[in-house]
Enzyme design. Structure first.
Site, PDB file in Angstrom:
ATOM      1  N   GLY A  15       0.798  -1.227   0.000  1.00  0.00           N
ATOM      2  CA  GLY A  15       0.000   0.000   0.000  1.00  0.00           C
ATOM      3  C   GLY A  15       0.823   1.265   0.000  1.00  0.00           C
ATOM      4  N   SER A  17       1.271   3.501  -2.830  1.00  0.00           N
ATOM      5  CA  SER A  17       1.085   4.260  -4.067  1.00  0.00           C
ATOM      6  C   SER A  17       1.365   5.744  -3.911  1.00  0.00           C
ATOM      7  CB  SER A  17      -0.358   4.091  -4.577  1.00  0.00           C
ATOM      8  OG  SER A  17      -0.629   2.754  -4.908  1.00  0.00           O
ATOM      9  N   GLY A  23       2.285   4.218   4.082  1.00  0.00           N
ATOM     10  CA  GLY A  23       3.177   3.209   3.520  1.00  0.00           C
ATOM     11  C   GLY A  23       4.504   3.783   3.069  1.00  0.00           C
ATOM     12  N   SER A 157      -7.607   0.313  12.535  1.00  0.00           N
ATOM     13  CA  SER A 157      -8.222   1.642  12.452  1.00  0.00           C
ATOM     14  C   SER A 157      -9.002   2.073  13.683  1.00  0.00           C
ATOM     15  CB  SER A 157      -9.148   1.689  11.229  1.00  0.00           C
ATOM     16  OG  SER A 157      -8.424   1.453  10.053  1.00  0.00           O
ATOM     17  N   TYR A 170     -15.886  -1.561   6.073  1.00  0.00           N
ATOM     18  CA  TYR A 170     -14.503  -1.278   6.438  1.00  0.00           C
ATOM     19  C   TYR A 170     -14.198  -1.715   7.861  1.00  0.00           C
ATOM     20  CZ  TYR A 170     -10.174   1.282   7.232  1.00  0.00           C
ATOM     21  OH  TYR A 170      -8.877   1.612   7.541  1.00  0.00           O
TER      22      TYR A 170
END
Length: 259
Positions: A15, A17, A23, A157, A170
């Site tokens: 993760g 990007s 990340g 989270s 989620y």
């Protein structure tokens, strides 16, 4: 005790990007520790959600190599069942056997009221947040060939701390990772691997600063008078990946700045 004396450590970070993301910050923090890095990314998700620039992974790759480490990367869709094996094959071929895995990649692209849930929507979250994380962790542990120094660090989270309306797909799939972390930690301890999870709280990877009103509301509720930054999470994750954290396992660490 320096459990990794004499060998170069290799980390897999998923993760990555976006250059402003957690990340990427984790990659930089590990590089500062002279850990070689293999990162994965999936531009389709972040381009749709954040408008991420195509060149960002290449820029991260270049900047990490300039820090004096070996670094490789791979664009891969973690929702595919075969991705875990593919990632590990590529890491071993290009860099060697990894001793650190940071499961940072996650799928979350919308607010979904409970009465709009359906099987197809739930599966898109499950495929990345649960199955992708679990399969990669298991493949990492299965191939781990050292006696000590293994680290699996999951991102969670804070879904156990209170309700998050509109986020059932989620929070349900991320909540499963809390349970997975505790049990996997017990199963792989004898193999010299620790397993922990980090809840970084609200972290400004661009989505908070893009909404000035939201930012001010969150700052007003923040005990330290600021919002979490990717580097805050990265420092903790780098510590958990270090030799100093060899006695910490099975923990869900809520590092939220008191929020």
């Amino acid at each position: 005790m320096h459990v990794n004396q004499g060998r170069r450590r290799i980390a897999v970070v998923t993760g990555t990007s976006r250059s402003r993301g957690i990340g990427a910050s984790v990659c930089r923090a590990l590089a500062e520790m002279k850990v070689d890095v293999f990162f994965t990314y999936w531009q389709a998700h972040d381009q749709a959600l954040y408008g991420q620039e195509e060149e960002e992974p290449c820029e991260l790759l270049s900047s990490l190599r300039k820090q004096g480490i070996q670094c490789e990367c791979l664009e891969v869709d973690l929702s595919l069942p075969q991705s875990a094996g593919h990632i590990m094959d590529e890491v071993e071929t290009r860099l060697g056997t990894p001793s650190i895995l940071v499961n940072n990649a996650a799928h979350d692209d919308r607010t979904v009221p409970f009465n709009q849930l359906n099987a197809e929507l739930l599966d898109t979250y499950y495929a990345v947040n649960m199955r992708g994380t679990i399969l990669l962790s298991v493949e990492f542990a299965r191939r781990f060939s050292f006696t000590t120094g293994g680290r699996i660090i999951n991102l969670t989270s804070g879904q156990s701390l209170g309700a998050m309306p509109g986020k059932i797909p989620y929070i349900t799939t991320k909540g499963a990772i809390d349970a997975f972390t505790a049990t996997l930690a017990a199963e792989v301890a004898s193999r010299g691997i620790t397993v922990n999870a980090v809840d970084p709280g609200a972290t400004d990877t661009g989505w908070i600063s893009a909404d000035p009103e939201l930012k001010q509301t969150m700052i007003a509720q923040a005990p330290f008078g600021r919002i979490g930054q990717p580097e805050d999470a990265a420092r903790l994750i780098a510590f958990l990946a270090s030799d100093a954290a060899e006695w910490i396992t099975g923990q869900i660490i809520h590092s939220r700045g008191g929020f």
